[in-house]
Design an enzyme around this catalytic site. Sequence first.
Site, PDB file in Angstrom:
ATOM      1  N   ASP A   8       0.869  -1.161   0.000  1.00  0.00           N
ATOM      2  CA  ASP A   8       0.000   0.000   0.000  1.00  0.00           C
ATOM      3  C   ASP A   8       0.917   1.225   0.000  1.00  0.00           C
ATOM      4  OD1 ASP A   8      -2.393   1.504   0.196  1.00  0.00           O
ATOM      5  OD2 ASP A   8      -2.163   1.626   2.365  1.00  0.00           O
ATOM      6  N   ASP A  10      -0.011   4.974   1.180  1.00  0.00           N
ATOM      7  CA  ASP A  10      -0.132   5.911   2.298  1.00  0.00           C
ATOM      8  C   ASP A  10      -0.056   5.197   3.640  1.00  0.00           C
ATOM      9  OD1 ASP A  10      -0.573   8.370   0.747  1.00  0.00           O
ATOM     10  OD2 ASP A  10      -2.360   7.301   0.073  1.00  0.00           O
TER      11      ASP A  10
END
Length: 102
Positions: A8, A10
């Site tokens: 991922d 963020d």
Amino acid sequence: MYRLLCLDIDGTLLNSRHQITPGVKAAIQSAERSGCCVALVSARMPKGMRSLSQELGLKTPLLCYSGAFILDPAENVLWQKQIPADLVRTLWTHTRQQKLHL
């Protein structure tokens, strides 16, 4: 040994200053040297992921919109799943009536 590492962006790949740290870059390069493919997966649109993938030198597909849109490194669409327009209109109307954010 892992064959695929999906990251991922963020809060995982990027730190609180929205940067990829040298340590993270080194870990990704080490994983690739060991034969592991590294791919980015995010709710972001391709434009928000492309530069990060390039910064890391990744040659793997981008999994955008939480996996609903997948592009290969040459920007060819490998897979996409769209929400039908009539369903979007229904959701929009309902959320507006209920004063919800969509």
